[in-house]
Structure formats: structure tokens, C-alpha cells
Design a protein around this motif. Structure first.
Motif, mmCIF file in Angstrom:
data_model
loop_
_atom_site.group_PDB
_atom_site.id
_atom_site.type_symbol
_atom_site.label_atom_id
_atom_site.label_comp_id
_atom_site.label_asym_id
_atom_site.label_seq_id
_atom_site.Cartn_x
_atom_site.Cartn_y
_atom_site.Cartn_z
ATOM 1 N N GLN A 1 -4.728 3.886 -28.071
ATOM 2 C CA GLN A 1 -5.159 5.378 -28.543
ATOM 3 C C GLN A 1 -6.177 5.124 -27.224
ATOM 4 O OE1 GLN A 1 -4.422 7.583 -31.889
ATOM 5 N NE2 GLN A 1 -2.894 5.807 -30.312
ATOM 6 N N SER B 1 -15.468 7.764 -26.715
ATOM 7 C CA SER B 1 -14.999 6.342 -27.574
ATOM 8 C C SER B 1 -14.053 5.289 -26.883
ATOM 9 C CB SER B 1 -13.849 7.322 -28.570
ATOM 10 O OG SER B 1 -13.305 5.768 -29.412
ATOM 11 N N LEU B 2 -14.449 4.355 -27.338
ATOM 12 C CA LEU B 2 -13.522 2.691 -26.462
ATOM 13 C C LEU B 2 -12.104 3.105 -26.802
ATOM 14 C CD1 LEU B 2 -13.991 0.052 -25.028
ATOM 15 C CD2 LEU B 2 -14.254 -0.503 -26.752
ATOM 16 N N GLN C 1 -8.778 1.833 -27.976
ATOM 17 C CA GLN C 1 -8.110 1.272 -29.186
ATOM 18 C C GLN C 1 -6.828 1.509 -28.878
ATOM 19 O OE1 GLN C 1 -10.747 1.597 -32.769
ATOM 20 N NE2 GLN C 1 -11.641 3.554 -31.254
ATOM 21 N N VAL C 2 -6.310 -0.070 -29.821
ATOM 22 C CA VAL C 2 -4.633 -0.557 -30.148
ATOM 23 C C VAL C 2 -4.227 -0.150 -31.107
ATOM 24 C CG1 VAL C 2 -3.180 -2.182 -30.610
ATOM 25 C CG2 VAL C 2 -5.154 -2.513 -28.557
ATOM 26 N N LEU C 3 -3.464 1.058 -31.688
ATOM 27 C CA LEU C 3 -3.211 1.363 -33.296
ATOM 28 C C LEU C 3 -2.289 0.500 -33.493
ATOM 29 C CD1 LEU C 3 -2.874 3.920 -34.948
ATOM 30 C CD2 LEU C 3 -1.055 4.447 -33.305
ATOM 31 N N GLU C 4 -2.028 -0.172 -34.290
ATOM 32 C CA GLU C 4 -1.948 -1.492 -35.138
ATOM 33 C C GLU C 4 -0.389 -0.456 -35.757
ATOM 34 O OE1 GLU C 4 -2.308 -3.989 -33.935
ATOM 35 O OE2 GLU C 4 -0.446 -5.100 -35.653
ATOM 36 N N PRO D 1 -20.096 -5.239 -24.223
ATOM 37 C CA PRO D 1 -19.403 -3.601 -25.062
ATOM 38 C C PRO D 1 -20.128 -2.552 -23.669
ATOM 39 C CG PRO D 1 -21.329 -4.624 -26.169
ATOM 40 C CD PRO D 1 -20.529 -5.415 -25.030
ATOM 41 N N GLY D 2 -19.376 -1.267 -24.806
ATOM 42 C CA GLY D 2 -19.723 -0.234 -23.775
ATOM 43 C C GLY D 2 -20.705 0.136 -23.753
#
Lengths: 384, 205
Positions: A96, A106-107, A109-112, A365-366
Motif C-alpha cells: 500500500q 503515511s508509511l 505498508q504490506v497488505l497481508e 522510523p519516519g
């Protein structure tokens, strides 16, 4: 003509640290998200323009040098490759993206989600890696998007690499070497963690067969990149990642069968071309950290994220294995500069400077506070 | 019957399903089978705490527990085991990770809690609404991204603004949570893993 004096001096220091022959601890910048943010980009802009993002990483490192003194190196060449595309390749998962599926700030991210069905193991076994991979890839990323950024990468990577060299910034890991990644990570990504973990209990032998096919294909591809760079000393290391393969995640039975043999074989392959593998190990690897002593001393980097006990790692492995880490993300995001300074100073005191790169755990982290980032580098430079 | 808890604790999936089916066919009370499974899960939790089991083992046992639960459902006729307390659970706004949250869900369920799952990327209002509706005394917030610490903070502030903070204990969990995040957000405690979520919730009662 550039002399690359600073680059060569830093490169020498990096090699000495890997060989545990350095006298002082070496600081290493590791933070994909904070650099563009600190240089005024949103993460949406960073994803959309990875080349601008790569130069922002250099700019941020320069800024840190002005405020904290020398930054010895960065962990990964910023390379100018779109992060979503890169992570898709690493995990065969849907990513994502900020500014597209997520908000601009937003960082990624993996959509599981389960992309691969059980039957697809048979596709891999009967029709081979390429067919299987080419069936899976369009399910996790838009190929037009992927192709566009692959082209951007190809057009810019040389200039980005050259700029780093001019600035004296050594990237420990380079996109020029692509070691064979651990099949478990890829399968876990495309199958989804819960489904793949269950498969590990229900059909471990089949997974070995599947993993072997993936690994052999990846090894062949890796060999080409290693061969092409074997005589180039600027290319230091190949990056091998472990996240869902961490010891804390898996029973020893699974780990010994489906993880370690591939970590070992991939590391051996990198070493056989005279390069130094960097094992980027997220989560806790305490239980199995001793396995890494199966690699020759002074040849590998263990990049730990704050969850593996670095002091125990030093005790178990001895003084001749290079450790990299591990200022924890929560500390960088919420702590004070004094707390960061104390953490770093104690870490160096306890581990000794030899064979030690000080950097953020996993990846800064950001929302790392800039003053904390400065404190991390300053504490390393001030250590006596 | 003791075999059911052992089979679950030993992660013997196929045999467990066979034995459960046999017990059901023999007319065994489904609630007692459920209790056996809960005992098995307690055993799993202990093995995890002792360092003999790992996350994959928790996930496997969770899947087994869920599967037995689905098998028992038609026989249970709406009956549940003893409920210790209600817990509202979710992943905070801006974070779409669900693996840890789902694992906590199963561990809490098998530990005797009634869990209200508000999902991932959940806004503070969703948590507050669930707390109001359920009257749950515990709120469990999952967070995998350091950039979402402020979402934890915002959720806790929303609980305060709703006047519920004195009645609700708040625990947080997920990779990048630790004591510094507890201090930063004003939560009551953090858990390192799914099993510690169960212990924390029991301590909070």
C-alpha cells in the motif's frame, strides 16, 4: 577530475570495520523514510519521485555531518528505485503506497493477503520458477507501474552512485549485487503469513522442494551480479534480509529445515565472490545467532534491530564478527537526545569499538526526531 | 478427554480433529470439549512463556483452536464457556497490520475473554463506540508502525474525552511498542507478544 579522497578513506574504514580492525566505532546512516521527510518531501512525493528521494538521502546525510560530525557510511545505496516496487520484489506482497492507497504522509505498508493458493505450489514444482513468478507478480503489482519505475531506476542509478562517491558517501550495500534471498520470506509474503506458517507444519517436505527451486533460480541470478562486480572494491556487500524467518517467530524444527540452510548457502555464495554479506535481521534472533559463526570470522555483517541482544551476540560470536545496530526505533521516535546519547555510549562501552557500526535498529522510523538522529551520530563520534 | 488438550498443546492437528469428531459422535457435551481446548491453549501459552514454543506454534495452535471452534459451533447452540471479561481490540488508525492483532484475538478468546475486534486502521471513535456498547473494562491497541504512536495517543485521548479512562485499562502491543511508548501515550502497560496480552488482561481484572 574527482579524486574521491573522502570516499576512499571512508571505504577503507568500512572494510576495516567489517574485518574488525577499526579503532573507533563507525556510524552508519540507515533511514529510508526520515531523509525525504527531513528534506521537505512527503512520503507520497518520495514514492512518486525516487530519484529526488535518493538525492534527499544524500542531502540529509550531509546535513547530519554538518551538525554531528562524520557519518561513516550509509547501509544501502539510495539507488532511486521506487520503494513499493522494491518491497514487492522482496516479498511478493501487495504494498500500500502513500499518496495512492494511503495518505500522503503515511508509511508504505504490506497488505497481508493470500495471493498464492495451495495449488500454486504444484505450478512451481511442475512448471518451474519463472512461470510461477510471472504468474504471481501481476497479482501483487501493476506491471505498468513496476516497469515505469524499473526504467527510472535504470536511467538514474549510475548518476546516483557517482554522486555518492563524489560526496564521499560509502554505501555498504549496493543494488549492483542482488544475493539470493531466503525463499521462506518470498513464500510467506505471497501466501500470507498465517497460511504459510500452517503450510510449514502440514507439508514441510514439499516446502523444501519448492524452496530449492526458488533458491536455485535466485542463486543463478545472483551469480551474474556477483560475477560482474567481483573486482570492484567499491561494491562492498550484498544484503540478505530476514524478517519472518527470525528465531523468535519459528520453531527450531522449521527454522533448521526452511531457513538456515538457505541463509548459509546465500552467504557462502556472496563470500565466494570476495564480497561480504550483510544479514539484515529484524526481530529476535537470540536463539540461533551462534549459527552465524559457521561463516568465517571478519567476513560478514550482522545488522540487528534492537530485539536481538547485541551483547549476547558479541559474547557468543566473539570479537571477530562485525555487528551493526541497534538504536531502537521507539527511542529515536519518542526519546530525548540525552537518552539516545546514553544508549549509544553504553552500547559502544559494552561491545567495544572493533567491528561495530552504530546505526538505527532496522531502519530509522519516519518520525525519528532530528535531534535524536544528530545525537546518535554525535555520541558515536564523541565516544572515548 | 484429556487427550484433546494434549493433542492441541502438541499441535497434532489431524488427530485432534478426529478425536473431537469422535467425542461429538459419542454425545460428549460440546462445552466440555471447548474447555479441554482452552486447557490445551493454556498449555501452549505456558510453553511459549517458557521459551519452548515460538510465534509459529502460537499461530498453529490458534488455527487449531479456531477450527475446533467452528466444528463445535453447530452443537453449542449459542452457549459459551465462562467469560472472564470483555476486551475491545484493534489496530490503530493509519496502521493496516492485522497478524499480531488476530493472534492476540485468538489467544484472548481461548484464554476466556470475550473479544470485540474493531479491525485495522481503526479510528479513535470506533474504539470509543465499542467500549461504550460493550462496557468492556479493557482496551487492547495494536500498532506495528512507530509513525502511528500518535494514533495510540489520540485513541487514549478520545477514551479520556468520552469520560471512560477511569473505567478502562489500556494495553498496547506490536513490534515497536515498549515502555517508552507507554510513557509517551499514557497507556497502562505493553505486551511483548500475544501470550503476554493474556497475562496482562488477567492482571488488569
Amino acid at each position: 577530475m574527482a579524486t574521491y579522497e573522502k570516499f576512499n578513506s571512508n571505504l577503507d574504514m568500512v572494510y576495516k570495520t567489517i574485518h574488525c580492525e577499526n579503532d573507533r566505532p563507525v556510524s552508519c546512516y540507515m533511514g529510508i523514510a526520515p531523509a525525504p521527510i527531513q528534506m521537505g518531501m512527503t512520503l507520497a512525493e518520495y514514492i512518486a519521485d525516487p530519484v529526488k528521494g535518493a538525492y534527499a538521502q544524500y542531502d540529509y546525510v550531509k546535513r547530519l555531518e554538518e551538525e554531528a560530525g562524520p557519518v561513516g557510511c550509509i547501509d544501502n545505496n539510495p539507488m532511486g528505485f521506487n520503494m513499493a516496487a522494491y518491497l514487492t520484489l522482496l516479498w511478493l506482497s501487495k504494498i500500500q503506497r502513500p499518496g495512492i492507497e494511503l495518505s500522503d504522509t503515511s508509511l508504505w505498508q504490506v497488505l497481508e493477503t493470500k495471493i498464492m493458493e495451495k495449488e500454486d505450489y504444484d505450478l512451481l514444482l511442475t512448471q518451474g520458477y519463472e512461470t510461477w513468478f510471472n504468474t504471481m507478480l501481476p497479482k501483487v503489482i501493476d506491471l505498468e507501474y513496476f516497469g515505469k519505475y524499473l526504467q527510472v531506476f535504470g536511467e538514474n542509478v549510475d548518476a546516483i552512485r557517482e554522486k555518492g562517491k563524489e560526496l564521499g558517501i560509502v554505501s555498504i550495500n549496493s543494488p549492483d549485487i542482488q544475493p539470493a534471498q531466503i525463499p521462506f520470506e518470498l513464500l510467506c509474503g505471497v501466501r500470507s503469513m498465517s497460511a504459510f506458517y500452517m503450510d510449514c507444519y502440514k507439508m514441510p517436505d514439499k516446502l523444501v522442494e519448492v524452496s530449492n527451486i526458488i533458491f536455485e533460480a535466485n542463486k543463478s541470478a545472483a551469480a551474474k551480479t556477483l560475477e560482474a562486480n567481483k573486482d570492484n572494491p567499491d561494491i562492498v556487500s550484498g544484503w540478505i534480509g530476514g524478517w519472518r524467518t527470525a528465531s523468535a517467530m519459528l520453531s527450531p524444527k522449521i527454522w533448521n529445515k526452511l531457513v538456515w540452510p538457505y541463509i548459509k548457502a546465500s552467504g557462502d555464495q556472496v563470500l565466494s565472490y570476495g564480497k561480504n554479506p550483510t544479514f539484515h535481521l529484524d526481530q529476535c534472533w537470540d536463539r540461533d545467532i551462534e549459527h552465524f559463526s559457521e561463516f568465517p570470522e571478519k567476513s560478514i555483517i550482522l545488522n540487528l534491530d534492537g530485539m536481538t541482544d547485541m551483547r549476547e551476540a558479541r559474547k557468543k560470536l566473539g570479537d571477530n564478527y562485525c555487528l551493526m545496530g541497534d538504536v531502537p526505533a521507539p527511542l529515536l521516535a519518542t526519546g530525548s537526545p540525552e537518552e539516545v546519547r546514553d544508549y549509544v555510549t553504553k552500547l559502544i562501552d559494552d561491545l567495544g569499538p572493533k567491528g561495530l557500526f552504530i546505526t538505527a535498529g532496522c531502519d530509522a522510523p519516519g518520525n525519528t526526531k532530528h535531534e535524536n538522529m544528530v545525537a546518535m551520530f554525535k555520541a558515536t563520534n564523541d565516544w572515548k | 478427554m484429556a487427550k484433546i488438550s494434549e493433542l492441541l498443546a502438541n499441535l497434532e492437528m489431524d488427530e485432534l480433529m478426529e478425536v473431537v469428531q469422535k467425542e461429538l459422535d459419542a454425545g460428549t457435551e460440546p462445552l466440555s470439549i471447548l474447555k479441554e481446548c482452552e486447557a490445551g491453549m493454556v498449555d501452549v501459552g505456558e510453553r511459549f512463556s517458557n521459551g519452548d514454543y515460538f510465534v509459529s506454534d502460537l499461530m498453529m495452535s490458534g488455527a487449531m483452536f479456531k477450527e475446533v471452534g467452528e466444528m463445535l459451533e453447530p452443537y453449542l447452540d449459542g452457549k459459551t464457556g465462562d467469560i472472564l471479561a470483555k476486551v475491545v481490540l484493534g489496530t490503530v488508525e493509519g496502521d493496516i497490520h492485522d497478524i499480531g492483532k488476530d493472534l492476540v484475538y485468538v489467544m484472548l478468546k481461548s484464554g476466556g475473554f470475550d473479544v470485540i475486534d474493531v479491525g485495522v486502521d481503526a479510528k479513535p471513535e470506533a474504539f470509543v463506540e465499542a467500549l461504550k456498547e460493550s462496557g468492556a473494562p479493557i482496551l487492547a491497541l495494536s500498532c506495528l508502525l512507530t509513525t502511528c504512536y500518535d494514533s495510540i495517543l489520540n485513541t487514549i485521548n478520545a477514551v479520556k474525552d468520552a469520560g471512560l479512562r477511569d473505567q478502562v485499562k489500556i494495553i498496547i502491543g506490536g513490534g515497536p511498542t515498549d515502555e517508552t511508548v507507554v510513557r509517551y501515550t499514557g497507556a497502562d502497560a505493553f505486551g511483548n507478544d500475544a501470550q503476554s496480552a493474556v497475562s496482562l488482561c488477567k492482571e488488569m481484572l
